[in-house]
Design an enzyme around this catalytic site. Structure first.
Site, PDB file in Angstrom:
ATOM      1  N   CYS A 291       0.666  -1.383  -0.249  1.00  0.00           N
ATOM      2  CA  CYS A 291       0.077  -0.220  -0.173  1.00  0.00           C
ATOM      3  C   CYS A 291       0.806   1.375   0.063  1.00  0.00           C
ATOM      4  CB  CYS A 291      -0.937  -0.238   1.242  1.00  0.00           C
ATOM      5  SG  CYS A 291      -1.640  -1.242   1.524  1.00  0.00           S
TER       6      CYS A 291
ATOM      7  N   ASN B 124       0.572   0.255   6.016  1.00  0.00           N
ATOM      8  CA  ASN B 124       0.673   0.030   4.720  1.00  0.00           C
ATOM      9  C   ASN B 124       2.402  -1.148   5.953  1.00  0.00           C
ATOM     10  OD1 ASN B 124       4.250   1.005   2.902  1.00  0.00           O
ATOM     11  ND2 ASN B 124       2.663  -1.044   2.945  1.00  0.00           N
ATOM     12  N   GLY B 125       2.289  -1.633   5.685  1.00  0.00           N
ATOM     13  CA  GLY B 125       2.754  -2.874   6.166  1.00  0.00           C
ATOM     14  C   GLY B 125       1.992  -4.400   6.544  1.00  0.00           C
TER      15      GLY B 125
ATOM     16  N   CYS C 195      13.092  -2.742   4.099  1.00  0.00           N
ATOM     17  CA  CYS C 195      12.994  -3.923   3.095  1.00  0.00           C
ATOM     18  C   CYS C 195      13.818  -3.319   1.638  1.00  0.00           C
ATOM     19  CB  CYS C 195      11.308  -4.198   3.420  1.00  0.00           C
ATOM     20  SG  CYS C 195      10.816  -4.401   1.654  1.00  0.00           S
TER      21      CYS C 195
ATOM     22  N   TYR D 215      12.144  -3.088  -6.261  1.00  0.00           N
ATOM     23  CA  TYR D 215      11.254  -3.578  -7.518  1.00  0.00           C
ATOM     24  C   TYR D 215      10.320  -2.555  -6.644  1.00  0.00           C
ATOM     25  CZ  TYR D 215       7.014  -5.001  -9.443  1.00  0.00           C
ATOM     26  OH  TYR D 215       5.702  -5.032 -10.067  1.00  0.00           O
TER      27      TYR D 215
ATOM     28  N   CYS E  11       7.162 -13.782   1.483  1.00  0.00           N
ATOM     29  CA  CYS E  11       7.298 -11.903   2.635  1.00  0.00           C
ATOM     30  C   CYS E  11       6.401 -11.823   3.840  1.00  0.00           C
ATOM     31  CB  CYS E  11       7.636 -10.701   2.030  1.00  0.00           C
ATOM     32  SG  CYS E  11       7.153  -9.527   3.357  1.00  0.00           S
TER      33      CYS E  11
ATOM     34  N   CYS F 218      16.344  -6.056   5.463  1.00  0.00           N
ATOM     35  CA  CYS F 218      15.764  -6.859   5.355  1.00  0.00           C
ATOM     36  C   CYS F 218      16.387  -7.909   4.065  1.00  0.00           C
ATOM     37  CB  CYS F 218      14.668  -7.397   5.899  1.00  0.00           C
ATOM     38  SG  CYS F 218      13.311  -8.421   5.893  1.00  0.00           S
TER      39      CYS F 218
ATOM     40  N   CYS G 190      13.372 -12.202   2.075  1.00  0.00           N
ATOM     41  CA  CYS G 190      12.990 -13.386   0.593  1.00  0.00           C
ATOM     42  C   CYS G 190      14.246 -14.333  -0.389  1.00  0.00           C
ATOM     43  CB  CYS G 190      11.800 -12.281  -0.086  1.00  0.00           C
ATOM     44  SG  CYS G 190      13.007 -10.528  -0.131  1.00  0.00           S
TER      45      CYS G 190
HETATM   46  P1  AMP Z   1       7.380 -14.602 -12.544  1.00  0.00           P
HETATM   47  O1  AMP Z   1       6.705 -14.466 -13.837  1.00  0.00           O
HETATM   48  O2  AMP Z   1       6.569 -15.073 -11.282  1.00  0.00           O
HETATM   49  O3  AMP Z   1       8.652 -14.880 -12.049  1.00  0.00           O
HETATM   50  O4  AMP Z   1       7.523 -12.522 -12.611  1.00  0.00           O
HETATM   51  C1  AMP Z   1       8.422 -12.121 -12.130  1.00  0.00           C
HETATM   52  C2  AMP Z   1       7.996 -10.077 -12.615  1.00  0.00           C
HETATM   53  O5  AMP Z   1       7.466  -9.763 -11.735  1.00  0.00           O
HETATM   54  C3  AMP Z   1       9.435  -8.974 -12.634  1.00  0.00           C
HETATM   55  O6  AMP Z   1       9.113  -8.626 -14.223  1.00  0.00           O
HETATM   56  C4  AMP Z   1       9.117  -8.618 -11.539  1.00  0.00           C
HETATM   57  O7  AMP Z   1       9.433  -7.542 -12.011  1.00  0.00           O
HETATM   58  C5  AMP Z   1       7.895  -8.947 -11.400  1.00  0.00           C
HETATM   59  N1  AMP Z   1       7.394  -9.082  -9.250  1.00  0.00           N
HETATM   60  C6  AMP Z   1       8.453  -9.626  -8.647  1.00  0.00           C
HETATM   61  N2  AMP Z   1       7.864  -9.661  -7.614  1.00  0.00           N
HETATM   62  C7  AMP Z   1       6.885  -8.513  -7.724  1.00  0.00           C
HETATM   63  C8  AMP Z   1       5.554  -7.966  -6.488  1.00  0.00           C
HETATM   64  N3  AMP Z   1       5.733  -8.303  -5.425  1.00  0.00           N
HETATM   65  N4  AMP Z   1       4.624  -8.073  -7.551  1.00  0.00           N
HETATM   66  C9  AMP Z   1       4.839  -7.812  -8.980  1.00  0.00           C
HETATM   67  N5  AMP Z   1       5.237  -7.801  -9.769  1.00  0.00           N
HETATM   68  C10 AMP Z   1       6.255  -8.410  -9.148  1.00  0.00           C
END
Ligand code: AMP
Length: 486
Positions: free
Chosen positions: A24, A124-125, A263, A269, A409, A460, A463
């Protein structure tokens, strides 16, 4: 659930729309005649932190007004809606979380009237002992409206014997475990607080007005300040509570900071690259991740191509360190929303194609280094590798700007269960084969530490390590907490 060892049929696989954006964004402002409008702009800048629902609560000193709805910030807050949010104080929230039918009930801010007046809260959290607290409160007769972990905070505040709101809040916060950056609105004050580990960010700023007065603002990321012309003052510290009211601003540590656990995924990302998060530029961290990745996993190739948008900054770093040209050979359609209606079953599976399109002229016959921030389930990565190869690339070398994601996480980032995390179940060689890359390289954890300048162990990495910085309670409570946190 897809079986990670078998090739997925396109139908089974997650596509780019299934990427969960849990988490969030929070915002708060005190002392501005256009508080709700500024909260709206702040939330607009924080939209990437949650796209499912958004809300603003404002106060004119006598009464709290609150609007929360499903949808995007710009769609919810029309001029008419904003006109119904008067006053100089406001808090706001944007959320994405999958909780079935109860989503609107869990949308925030949550606003209630209790014996000491009206309050609203946004969070948020993820409060990891929310299930336990809720069970105790329910046993004593408390009635909950939604399933959100945030609601327990309101109950604890209402139940406290402390006479003042800051006192009641302190009382409540001391009972919480896990991750929380919280913003509260009372009739004539704003109170914000961060958990003692500092999992989630919370920045503080100030907007100067033309009449010489100023307003304090708080936000998950500083990109929200840029849009409203606020200057960044610093962060609300772990374990700190900041109160802004008629007597001005006071800061106090309601508990000492402990075992810092900011985090790292915010830098990898989640946050926007134009933000300062935990006081550090996200863009700089990401470019450094890419630079270190090039040193760790060099490969002879013709072009460095980012997966937009998440891999762009790391790809810039990789290209500058390796001397291999950076090319934007995947173009993202930014206008694809969750509401996209697939025209018919026969052409239903657009998968990644709808969101990304390759620039064939940049890829044909090339040895490509494809850079992304992370692999979660591996299914999106595989589709993108295929797409690049189908566009004519001779070789595709996948480089990931963080270590393998092996553990879920519990502090507010949505990650699937361990069973679904490809790196928890397969070796790097197996993942390389699964995503159909010619080679695969991840950033080692020590280099990630270097990239975020974590010299005194403030971050942290659970993950990537499975080592959680706080004790975690029973699994079923965790399941509840993770489902409903944000
Ligand atoms: P996957 O196909 O599940 O390996 O998705 C990888 C993609 O998901 C990468 O392009 C990341 O940027 C994106 N990604 C990683 N973590 C998250 C997250 N928590 N929420 C949304 N997208 C994510």
């Amino acid at each position: 659930m897809p079986n990670l060892t078998d090739p997925l049929s396109e139908d089974e696989s997650t596509d780019i729309f299934d990427k969960l954006h849990e988490e969030c964004g929070v915002f708060a402002i005190y002392g501005h005649p256009e508080a709700a409008n500024l909260a709206y702009l702040g939330l607009y800048a924080l939209q990437h932190r949650g796209q499912e629902s958004a809300g603003i609560a404002s106060s004119d000193g006598r009464k709290i007004y609150c609007t929360r709805k499903m949808g995007h910030v710009a769609d919810i807050f029309t001029p008419d809606v904003l006109n119904q949010l008067p006053g100089d104080l406001a808090i706001g929230h944007t959320r994405y979380s999958t909780t079935g039918d109860t989503v609107l009930l869990n949308a925030q801010p949550l606003s209630v009237a209790y014996s000491k007046g009206q309050i609203a809260i946004a969070h948020n959290g993820n409060i990891t002992n929310a299930g336990e607290i809720r069970r105790d409160l329910e046993a004593e007769g408390s009635i909950f409206q939604g399933t959100s972990d945030t609601e327990v905070v309101l109950h604890l505040v209402a139940k406290s014997r402390e006479r003042t709101l800051p006192g009641a809040l302190r009382d409540a916060l001391l009972q919480l475990e896990g991750a929380f950056s919280l913003v509260f609105l009372a009739e004539n004050s704003i109170i914000v607080a961060r958990d003692p580990h500092g999992f989630r960010p919370l920045a503080m700023g100030r907007v100067e007005m033309s009449d010489g007065r100023g307003a304090y603002v708080f936000a998950s990321e500083t990109c929200a300040f840029d849009l409203i012309g606020a200057a960044y003052i610093g962060d609300v510290e772990p374990g700190e509570m900041v109160i802004v009211g008629p007597k001005g601003l006071t800061r106090e540590h309601y508990t000492p900071a402990q075992n810092l656990a900011q985090c790292v995924f915010e830098h990898v990302y989640f946050s926007r690259p134009d933000s300062l998060v935990f006081g550090r530029s996200v863009q700089i961290s990401r470019e450094e991740m890419g630079r270190l990745l090039a040193l760790e996993h060099p490969v002879d190739a013709d072009v460095v191509v980012p997966v937009p948008d998440s891999g762009v900054a790391a790809a810039i770093g990789y290209a500058s360190e390796s001397g291999i040209p950076f090319r934007q050979a995947l173009i993202r359609n930014h206008y694809v929303g969750r509401t996209f209606i697939e025209p018919s079953q026969a052409i239903r599976d657009f998968g990644v194609k709808l969101k990304l399109n390759p620039v064939r002229s940049l890829l044909e016959g090339k040895r490509v280094i494809l850079v992304d921030d992370s692999i979660v389930r591996g299914t999106t990565s595989r589709k993108i590798v295929r797409m690049v190869r189908n566009a004519g690339a001779k070789e595709v070398h996948l480089r990931i700007s963080c270590p393998p994601t092996i553990s879920p996480c519990y502090y507010g980032v949505d990650t699937p269960s361990q069973r679904e995390l490809i790196a928890a179940n397969q070796s790097i060689k197996e993942i390389e084969r699964f995503v159909e890359a010619d080679s695969l390289g991840y950033l080692p954890i020590e280099r990630l530490r270097d990239a975020v300048a974590d010299t005194d162990k403030r971050f942290c990495y659970a993950c990537y390590t499975g080592k959680y910085p706080t004790p975690l309670i029973q699994i079923e409570e965790l399941a509840m907490a993770t489902k409903t946190g944000c």
